[in-house]
Design a protein around this motif. Structure first.
Motif, mmCIF file in Angstrom:
data_model
loop_
_atom_site.group_PDB
_atom_site.id
_atom_site.type_symbol
_atom_site.label_atom_id
_atom_site.label_comp_id
_atom_site.label_asym_id
_atom_site.label_seq_id
_atom_site.Cartn_x
_atom_site.Cartn_y
_atom_site.Cartn_z
ATOM 1 N N SER B 216 0.837 -1.195 0.000
ATOM 2 C CA SER B 216 0.000 0.000 0.000
ATOM 3 C C SER B 216 0.869 1.240 0.000
ATOM 4 C CB SER B 216 -0.942 -0.007 1.194
ATOM 5 O OG SER B 216 -0.228 -0.341 2.345
ATOM 6 N N ASP B 218 3.715 1.468 -1.501
ATOM 7 C CA ASP B 218 4.097 1.570 -2.904
ATOM 8 C C ASP B 218 3.083 2.348 -3.702
ATOM 9 O OD1 ASP B 218 5.685 -1.598 -3.720
ATOM 10 O OD2 ASP B 218 6.458 0.377 -3.220
ATOM 11 N N GLU B 219 1.823 1.889 -3.559
ATOM 12 C CA GLU B 219 0.807 2.294 -4.520
ATOM 13 C C GLU B 219 0.173 3.628 -4.139
ATOM 14 O OE1 GLU B 219 0.491 1.050 -7.368
ATOM 15 O OE2 GLU B 219 -1.063 2.543 -7.685
ATOM 16 N N GLU B 220 -0.111 3.786 -2.860
ATOM 17 C CA GLU B 220 -0.964 4.914 -2.512
ATOM 18 C C GLU B 220 -0.187 6.153 -2.163
ATOM 19 O OE1 GLU B 220 -4.207 1.993 -0.514
ATOM 20 O OE2 GLU B 220 -3.513 3.722 0.607
#
Lengths: 488, 257
Positions: B216, B218-220
């Protein structure tokens, strides 16, 4: 929109897919905003602005979600990456996002990483905890199981699934934004937070609009409203068949229809009560056929009968058949409005211009402004003079007061004037005494409900309230027997 | 005599305790199967949709339904038993509430799968939405069916799609009826049921949460990454400086002694 998305999937003519690179993992099926817009322009032959609009809608309704800044749901025509949302999460009204689902999602987010919930999410979480408390164990267990199930997949897939779910919930439970307007928006924010069922950003804007409109609405103080109500009830007190009883006798009880025949539409001699009512308001006079006739006679004497004729003609247009409207408007124009007409009415120039404009496209309500103007003219000018005139006074003197029917000979059969031995009778004496004692004067009448309210609002008279509560149930049934009371 | 009575009493409570434990185990497995079904259902219509996925969905659904039927019988029979002691009844009611919520989720998922199967027919695979998923859901299905490995030899046959759809319609209506029946037969006051667990659940085992948390991050929040890198750099520099100071000091000591 779904068809557009499906068309985009076409392997030959569809969207060009790129790969998204995250540190080590590579996830396919990403596209840039620029790609989307170019494809839309090419496929549907539209201009860039329109493509931007359509693409923006796709993002706003959750068919495409942005990868870099998930909370900003706009389509940018540059290198920002987007991805398609899985059909399971497509916006559908058949299966709206339920509270249970949202609770499970927030629980999952919390379990994954403690403290990852944003402020508004934490508030909603506690709200849901209160609301669906009974199934909270299930929520937590289901969240855990869903996390365990997703662990079975590879890392790239897990990222995609999390992004999908996050995008879905950002659309269905949008974050509450802090805006800078004052009262209306704090109201909206409270509404949004308290009522967890808000849908899209559009609904927030709609709520803001309706709150703004509500602020601008005309309001009347309740005390003024109630004073008007009290005055009305006092005025009509004696005319009310339930409060005062109807003469000669109540037809429902005595089976004697004299009351109705005496008060029917056209009668040679009207009753006194009826003639008195004409002095209450202009509308009362106009609504009564005999009253209207009398008023017409009076106006003919004053040489201003065309006003009433014009008003009557306008009423006819308003309430008459649709097919005859055009013809009637023509006639009215010819008789009353045309320069040099036989019965020309005196309307001010602005209204006249507007009406003449409207006559070109006649409809039911073209004459409304002119009619209102003439109505007020009559009300302010002719009506008070009529009430002072001899014509009216003679009418009043001539009016009959029917005798109450004598009680029958038999002692057992009592014909009652009132529908029931009402508590109003018993309490009248009490309230009159109190009223005199308190110096309330006119307030000591039988208008129960209004008095109850007014007394509690203006001066507190707790002694009155109990007795007046008994009147409360009589008041709604006021207009049962005789003609309905017209509006003030 | 009293001994005998006690024995009888013990047996009774033991019986209901066992029933409670059975019910709990059944409800737990239903929750697991519902979670897996939802997971698989979210892949329908996407690029990973295939006959295999549909078959896995079918198997998971059948398992969920068998579980549901048995739990329904179990719970209704116990809750309609008037002689149930109070705590047992409370526990049963908790299970009942969890069961009904799970059934609701299952019902919604089944309806969604049914309608999406309508729209995204596997015959026209060009129209499947490319969502970025790559792997299939076989492991999830295996978890649902509690099998160590799904039997790949059973290749699903094409042409069963229409039959599957009609059975699905029947199953959906069956679940509908089950929900209605339950509401009729058993009167559980939802506002009286109190759950055991806390509001904020404890995280899963640390390794699980750590790996998912990393993802998370990484992505958010890509914005946070440069910040953490920055702090790493600062630490490195400080360490390096300390090492440098230490070496110079030792050199001086050696040099001057």
């Amino acid at each position: 929109m779904e068809k557009v998305i499906v068309a985009m999937q076409d392997p030959d003519m569809g969207m060009k897919m790129r790969n998204q690179r995250l540190l080590i993992t590579v996830i396919p099926h990403a596209m840039t905003g620029r790609d989307v817009i170019d494809w839309l322009i090419q496929k549907y032959n539209i201009c860039e602005e329109e493509a931007l609009h359509v693409g923006g809608m796709l993002v706003r309704y959750g068919y495409i979600y942005p990868l870099k800044e998930p909370r900003s749901l706009v389509l940018r025509a540059d290198e920002t990456p987007y991805r398609f949302q899985t059909p399971y999460f497509w916006t559908s009204t058949r299966w709206p996002a339920s509270e249970l689902d949202y609770a499970i999602y927030l629980a999952k987010k919390n379990i994954r990483k403690q403290g990852e919930l944003m402020e508004y999410e934490k508030e909603r979480y506690s709200l849901l905890h209160k609301r669906i408390n009974h199934t909270w164990d299930f929520v937590v267990m289901q969240a855990r199981e869903q996390l365990r199930a997703s662990k079975q997949r590879r890392k790239a897939d897990r990222i995609v699934l999390e992004c999908q779910e996050q995008a879905y919930w950002l659309i269905n439970r949008p974050p509450v934004r802090s805006l800078t307007l004052h009262y209306s928006l704090t109201l909206c924010v409270c509404v949004c937070v308290c009522v967890c069922v808000c849908t899209c950003v559009f609904c927030l804007c709609l709520q803001i609009e309706s709150c703004r409109r509500a602020l601008g609405r005309n309001r009347v103080k309740s005390s003024i409203c109630l004073e008007g109500f009290v005055k009305f009830s006092e005025q009509y007190q004696n005319h009310d068949p339930i409060m005062q009883g109807c003469l000669p006798s109540n037809p429902w009880i005595s089976d004697d229809t004299a009351h109705w025949t005496m008060n029917s539409e056209i009668v040679p001699v009207p009753t006194r009560l009826r003639v008195e009512r004409w002095s209450f308001s202009f509308m009362e006079l106009l609504n009564d056929p005999i009253g209207r006739r009398e008023f017409m006679t009076y106006l003919e004497k004053e040489f201003s009968a065309e006003n009433l004729c014009f008003w009557q003609a306008c009423e006819d247009i308003r309430h008459g058949e649709s097919s005859k409207i055009i013809q009637k408007v023509e006639d009215v124009y010819k008789n009353f409005l045309a320069p040099g007409a036989a019965r020309w009415v005196n309307i001010d120039s602005k209204t006249m211009d507007k009406t003449l404009e409207g006559i070109k496209h006649p409809h039911r309500f073209v004459m409304d402004d002119a009619q209102l103007h003439i109505y007020f003219l009559m009300k302010k000018d002719s009506y008070p003079r009529y009430l002072k005139s001899d014509l009216y006074k003679n009418m009043l003197a001539k009016a009959i007061v029917p005798q109450e029917t004598k009680k029958s000979v038999f002692p057992f059969m009592r014909r009652q004037r009132h529908s029931s031995p009402s508590p109003a009778q018993a309490v009248t004496q009490v309230t009159e005494e109190d009223g005199r004692a308190m110096g309330a004067g006119k307030a000591g009448t039988n208008s129960a409900f209004s008095l109850f309210i007014v007394s509690s609002l203006t001066e507190s008279k707790p002694e009155l309230t109990f007795s007046l509560l008994q009147h409360f149930f009589l008041f709604p049934s006021v207009a049962l027997i005789s003609n309905p009371l017209s509006r003030m | 005599m009293p001994l005998v009575n006690n024995k009888v009493g013990d047996d009774c409570t033991v019986g209901t305790d066992k029933a409670l434990a059975d019910g709990k185990a059944l409800v737990d497995s239903l929750i697991k199967v519902v979670a897996c079904y939802r997971h698989l259902a979210s892949c329908v219509g996407s690029c990973t949709d295939s006959l295999q996925l549909r078959d896995e969905l079918r198997q998971t659904r059948e398992k969920a339904q068998n579980l549901a039927v048995s739990i329904c019988q179990h719970l209704t029979s116990h809750l309609r038993d008037k002689s149930l002691p109070e705590e047992q009844r409370k526990e049963m009611e908790l299970l009942w509430v969890a069961f009904s919520s799970g059934l609701e989720l299952l019902h919604v998922d089944m309806c969604k799968v049914f309608s999406m199967g309508d729209i995204f027919s596997l015959a026209n695979s060009a129209s499947l939405v490319q969502t970025g998923l790559q792997g299939g859901g076989s492991e999830v299905a295996a978890r649902a069916l509690s099998l160590p490995d799904l039997n790949q030899a059973r290749a699903p046959e094409a042409g069963l799609e229409s039959q599957e759809r009609s059975t699905m319609e029947q199953e959906i209506s069956q679940i509908d009826h089950m929900i209605d029946d339950m509401e009729m037969k058993v009167n559980v006051l939802r506002w009286m049921v109190e759950p055991h667990g806390p509001q904020y659940a404890d995280p899963l085992s640390s390794t699980d949460s750590a790996s998912l948390a990393l993802l998370s991050v990484d992505e958010e929040q890509p914005g946070h990454q440069p910040q953490s890198q920055h702090s790493h750099m600062v630490v490195f520099v400080v360490l390096f400086a300390v090492v440098l100071v230490a070496t110079t000091l030792s050199v001086c000591v050696v040099f001057f002694s």
